[in-house]
Design a protein around this motif. Structure first.
Motif, short mmCIF file in Angstrom:
data_model
loop_
_atom_site.label_atom_id
_atom_site.label_comp_id
_atom_site.label_asym_id
_atom_site.label_seq_id
_atom_site.Cartn_x
_atom_site.Cartn_y
_atom_site.Cartn_z
N THR A 127 0.82 -1.21 0.00
CA THR A 127 0.00 0.00 0.00
C THR A 127 0.86 1.27 0.00
N GLN A 174 -0.87 4.97 1.66
CA GLN A 174 -2.26 4.93 2.10
C GLN A 174 -2.41 5.11 3.61
N GLN A 181 -7.66 0.02 1.66
CA GLN A 181 -6.67 0.90 1.06
C GLN A 181 -6.43 0.49 -0.39
N ASN A 296 -6.78 -6.35 0.95
CA ASN A 296 -7.04 -5.37 -0.11
C ASN A 296 -6.81 -6.03 -1.46
#
Length: 381
Positions: A127, A174, A181, A296
């Motif tokens: 992320t 993020q 995210q 994610n």
């Protein structure tokens, strides 16, 4: 908890049939290995086919191969072990452990260097928004070079230079204050983790693998290619990776990849995953829960948490229910997954860089086979 146990002889025959049919229907599979094991140790099966290299020898169930990005699962385990020991913290920023001049301007977003905002948690979960030095799209990516021009070596400093000078970032680092995210898979994240681990411990990455994983788990046929030796001598060099019908030479590249350089066997990888998912590698059970939390989407049909992939194939692709798989895969068609619903461990490779998605045609069939046969029931506490 009740666990269904299929008749071993019938299950072996059925799995052999599934594997042989899969190989026979895919002309770009020049060799393959697959291993399946139940978490309670009641059943283990493996099969292999083809030649490990053009002209031989045969690829066997215990033949070594490059596990590719499955290496990231091992590296994430080391990172989280260090977190448990309080030598690292997930919210540590890059500059805490790496020299500022080495990481400066790796991530410039809208004219501002946001590299200092990147944490270990960002790296583990992809992320950070950092560009991917391996798959980067500007010009000819390193992946394309390996599959078209030939073998090449990229050390850590050159990889970071590519990110800094040649590639745009994907998005800003993020915030973890929201449930989900943006995530974008990038080898750069795990290269930085490897550098951090070495800086914090003062030890080469290969020695850490040996001390924390390979020796304690007796992974005798596992090594960091070109950097460590296996605990027991390998019977052959790692199997050839193919690009369609062309064998690839990747020795120089694999020697230089800190984040992707492990060589192992199907049985050794199963031993590692079994220890990981059944709670034998962390002192605190919450660490494994952390590793498997906060999923994610990175690319269809994969999600990512901390160093761990989750594969959930929709019915539109398979026309039947497929239980979720948790572990990691590699771009050479390698895989190492645990199916929590069935407590099955699955490992293997097809060593086909042009079609890394081939295993996802085989894995559902292996799972269906293990579910559908007549079974008896035993109690497992």
């Amino acid at each position: 908890m009740a666990t269904a146990l299929c008749d071993p002889a019938a299950l072996t025959l059925a799995l052999d049939t599934v594997f042989r049919r899969f190989v026979s229907r895919h002309r770009y599979v020049h060799h393959a290995v697959v291993a399946v094991s139940r978490g309670d140790g009641s059943f283990t099966w493996s099969a292999a086919c083809g030649d490990a290299h053009p002209g031989g020898p045969r690829f066997e169930a215990d033949s070594p191969y490059f596990v590719a990005s499955i290496t990231k699962l091992y590296l994430a385990t080391i990172v989280l072990r260090l977190v448990e020991q309080r030598r690292l913290a997930l919210d540590d920023r890059l500059g805490v452990h790496l020299p500022p001049e080495r990481i400066a301007r790796l991530h410039v977003w809208r004219g501002r260097d946001v590299t200092p905002e990147i944490s270990i948690r960002h790296l583990l979960s992809h992320t950070s928004g950092l560009a991917d030095y391996y798959e980067g799209k500007r010009g000819r990516s390193l992946r394309v070079q390996l599959t078209t021009i030939g073998d090449t070596e990229v050390d850590a400093d050159e990889a970071l230079r590519i990110v800094r000078d040649d590639l745009p970032p994907r998005f800003p680092p993020q915030s973890f204050e929201t449930p989900h995210q943006k995530a974008s898979y990038a080898d750069t994240n795990f290269l930085l983790l490897a550098l951090i681990v070495q800086a914090v411990t003062g030890s080469p990455l290969g020695r850490l693998y040996e001390d924390l994983l390979w020796r304690p788990l007796a992974l005798t046929h596992t090594c960091l290619y070109g950097r460590t030796e296996c605990l027991s001598p390998l019977t052959s060099r790692p199997a050839t990776i193919w690009f369609r019908n062309r064998p690839l030479t990747v020795d120089r590249a694999m020697r230089s990849f800190l984040e992707d350089g492990i060589v192992s066997t199907a049985h050794d990888t199963l031993k590692f995953l079994d220890a990981l998912v059944h709670g034998r590698l962390f002192a605190d059970p919450r660490t494994l829960a952390l590793m498997h939390g906060g999923w994610n989407r990175i690319f269809f049909p994969f999600e990512y948490a901390l160093g761990t992939m989750r594969l959930r194939l929709p019915r539109l692709m398979t026309f039947r229910y497929v239980p979720a798989l948790v572990g990691h895969a590699g771009s050479s068609g390698s895989w190492l997954f645990h199916c929590p619903e069935l407590d099955l461990l699955l490992a293997g490779t097809v060593d086909q860089a042009a079609f890394p998605s081939l295993p996802y045609k085989l894995l559902p069939r292996l799972l269906w086979t293990c579910r559908k046969l007549p079974s008896r029931t035993s109690t497992r506490s």
